[in-house]
Scaffold this active site. Structure first.
Site, short mmCIF file in Angstrom:
data_model
loop_
_atom_site.label_atom_id
_atom_site.label_comp_id
_atom_site.label_asym_id
_atom_site.label_seq_id
_atom_site.Cartn_x
_atom_site.Cartn_y
_atom_site.Cartn_z
N ARG A 10 4.13 7.88 4.54
CA ARG A 10 3.60 8.84 5.52
C ARG A 10 3.19 8.14 6.82
O ARG A 10 3.60 8.55 7.90
CB ARG A 10 2.39 9.58 4.94
CG ARG A 10 2.66 10.44 3.73
CD ARG A 10 3.64 11.56 4.01
NE ARG A 10 3.17 12.47 5.05
CZ ARG A 10 3.97 13.28 5.75
NH1 ARG A 10 5.28 13.26 5.53
NH2 ARG A 10 3.49 14.09 6.66
N ILE A 11 2.39 7.10 6.72
CA ILE A 11 1.89 6.45 7.93
C ILE A 11 3.00 5.67 8.63
O ILE A 11 3.15 5.75 9.86
CB ILE A 11 0.70 5.53 7.61
CG1 ILE A 11 -0.47 6.36 7.06
CG2 ILE A 11 0.25 4.76 8.86
CD1 ILE A 11 -0.94 7.48 7.97
N ASP A 33 11.41 -1.32 2.97
CA ASP A 33 10.96 -0.37 1.96
C ASP A 33 11.98 -0.38 0.83
O ASP A 33 13.19 -0.51 1.08
CB ASP A 33 10.83 1.04 2.56
CG ASP A 33 10.00 1.97 1.70
OD1 ASP A 33 8.91 2.38 2.14
OD2 ASP A 33 10.44 2.31 0.57
N LYS A 77 11.31 -6.91 -2.07
CA LYS A 77 10.00 -6.78 -2.71
C LYS A 77 9.13 -8.00 -2.47
O LYS A 77 7.90 -7.89 -2.33
CB LYS A 77 10.19 -6.55 -4.21
CG LYS A 77 8.91 -6.23 -4.96
CD LYS A 77 9.21 -5.88 -6.41
CE LYS A 77 7.94 -5.49 -7.15
NZ LYS A 77 8.23 -5.14 -8.57
N CYS A 150 -8.29 6.24 8.33
CA CYS A 150 -8.30 7.43 9.18
C CYS A 150 -9.71 8.01 9.27
O CYS A 150 -10.15 8.46 10.34
CB CYS A 150 -7.32 8.48 8.65
SG CYS A 150 -7.57 8.94 6.91
N THR A 151 -10.45 7.98 8.17
CA THR A 151 -11.80 8.54 8.15
C THR A 151 -12.76 7.69 8.98
O THR A 151 -13.59 8.23 9.72
CB THR A 151 -12.30 8.68 6.71
OG1 THR A 151 -11.38 9.50 5.97
CG2 THR A 151 -13.68 9.31 6.66
N ARG A 232 -11.44 15.57 -2.18
CA ARG A 232 -10.03 15.85 -1.92
C ARG A 232 -9.79 17.34 -2.16
O ARG A 232 -10.15 17.86 -3.21
CB ARG A 232 -9.14 15.02 -2.85
CG ARG A 232 -9.23 13.51 -2.62
CD ARG A 232 -8.68 13.12 -1.26
NE ARG A 232 -8.72 11.69 -1.04
CZ ARG A 232 -7.71 10.86 -1.31
NH1 ARG A 232 -6.59 11.34 -1.85
NH2 ARG A 232 -7.82 9.58 -1.05
#
Length: 334
Positions: A10-11, A33, A77, A150-151, A232
């Site tokens: 996602r990021i 990845d 990896k 993020c928080t 959550r």
């Protein structure tokens, strides 16, 4: 600046999106990845939350191709086998979520990278920077840095405004946090905690978070004065910080609002936003601010004890700050 993205989740994907969106001078030369490159290209183009992007993008000869721009896919990896020296990599954006320990991350340096930016709270002696709060303390000698969470990026700017204007005695934070990829869609075992394995879209799930304590890493005056927890909740994106705080000096809720509003228009411009609108979470999908202060939502118990509320897109907002920090590092490493 030549960067690579290690971990295209996602990021990682949203960092690339934001780099392209703003025509940043940052050059993304490779993505590492273990997922197949054609599938990663598909996931980059089509996003269920933030909509499609770069519709012309294709997968060809092991690369993500967008017009004249090519980004090579790698699937290695073992970090120590990555060709960062051959690719002349300035910064590795470490966004796997797996490598947060300084010793593990240092392997990128052994592979030839000049610097590593961890897109998560780091473990060990790693300088932590939050844009608008302490980014100016960056030292070019810092070869491993963290952008916190993020928080923390939502909470720290608000905490700084309060600290600078009124002082903070102590505080408790709750983040009502959107679901993330670490959660299960249906009930299943969780390695971290039993409740964390329950179905993400059927439950409100209490969880731990170090986001409040991490504020002390970028604002040392607040070390030991803030802690918190998370819930959550069943939404795909956008979270909200609920900060209950005891201030050092007496004030009014209106004065706090004015202080935040002033900061949002001056020192925290493009980092914080102030609103008096009757907003809800979906109004902030795609919001690039770190922290949106909701003036209608806060309350005062007395002249030193307040509950304050700030929204944040925990994906796009955070990815935007990563790009900001990369550009700041580039400008201040010459």
């Amino acid at each position: 600046m030549r960067i690579v993205i290690n971990g295209f989740g996602r990021i990682g994907r949203l960092v690339l999106r934001q780099i392209l969106k703003r025509n940043s001078p940052i050059e993304v030369v490779a993505i590492n990845d273990l997922v197949a490159g054609d599938l990663l290209t598909y996931l980059f183009k089509y996003d269920s939350t933030h909509g499609s992007f770069a519709p012309q993008a294709t997968f060809s000869d092991g690369c993500l191709v967008m017009g004249e721009r090519k980004v090579h896919f790698l699937a290695e990896k073992d970090v120590q086998k990555l060709p960062w020296k051959d690719l002349d990599v300035d910064v590795v954006v470490e966004s796997t979520g797996l490598f947060v320990n300084r010793d593990d991350v240092a392997k990128h340096l052994d592979s030839g990278a000049k610097r590593v930016l961890i897109t998560a709270p780091a473990k060990g002696d790693v300088p932590t920077f939050v844009m608008g709060v302490n980014h100016q303390q960056f030292d070019p000698a810092d070869v491993i840095i963290s952008n916190a969470s993020c928080t923390t990026n939502c909470l720290a700017p608000l905490a700084k405004v309060l600290l600078d204007n009124f002082g903070i005695e102590e505080g408790l934070m709750t983040t009502v946090h959107a679901a993330t990829a670490t959660q299960s869609v249906v009930d299943g075992p969780s390695r971290k905690d039993w409740r964390g394995g329950r179905g993400a879209f059927q439950n409100i799930i209490p969880a731990s978070t170090g986001a409040a304590k991490a504020v002390g890493l970028c604002l040392p005056e607040l070390k030991g004065k803030l802690t918190g927890m998370a819930f959550r909740v069943p939404v795909a994106d956008v979270s909200v910080v609920d900060l209950t705080v005891k201030l050092s000096s007496a004030t009014t809720y209106e004065a706090i609002c004015e202080a935040v509003k002033h900061a949002a228009n001056t020192s925290m411009k493009n980092i914080m936003y102030y609103t008096e609108e009757a907003v809800v979470s979906s109004d902030f999908i795609g919001c690039e601010y770190s922290s949106v202060f909701d003036a209608q939502a806060g309350v005062a118990l007395n002249d030193r004890f307040f509950k304050l509320v700030a929204w944040y897109d925990n994906e796009i907002g955070y990815a935007t700050r990563i790009v900001d920090l990369l550009e700041y590092v580039q400008e201040n490493s010459k």
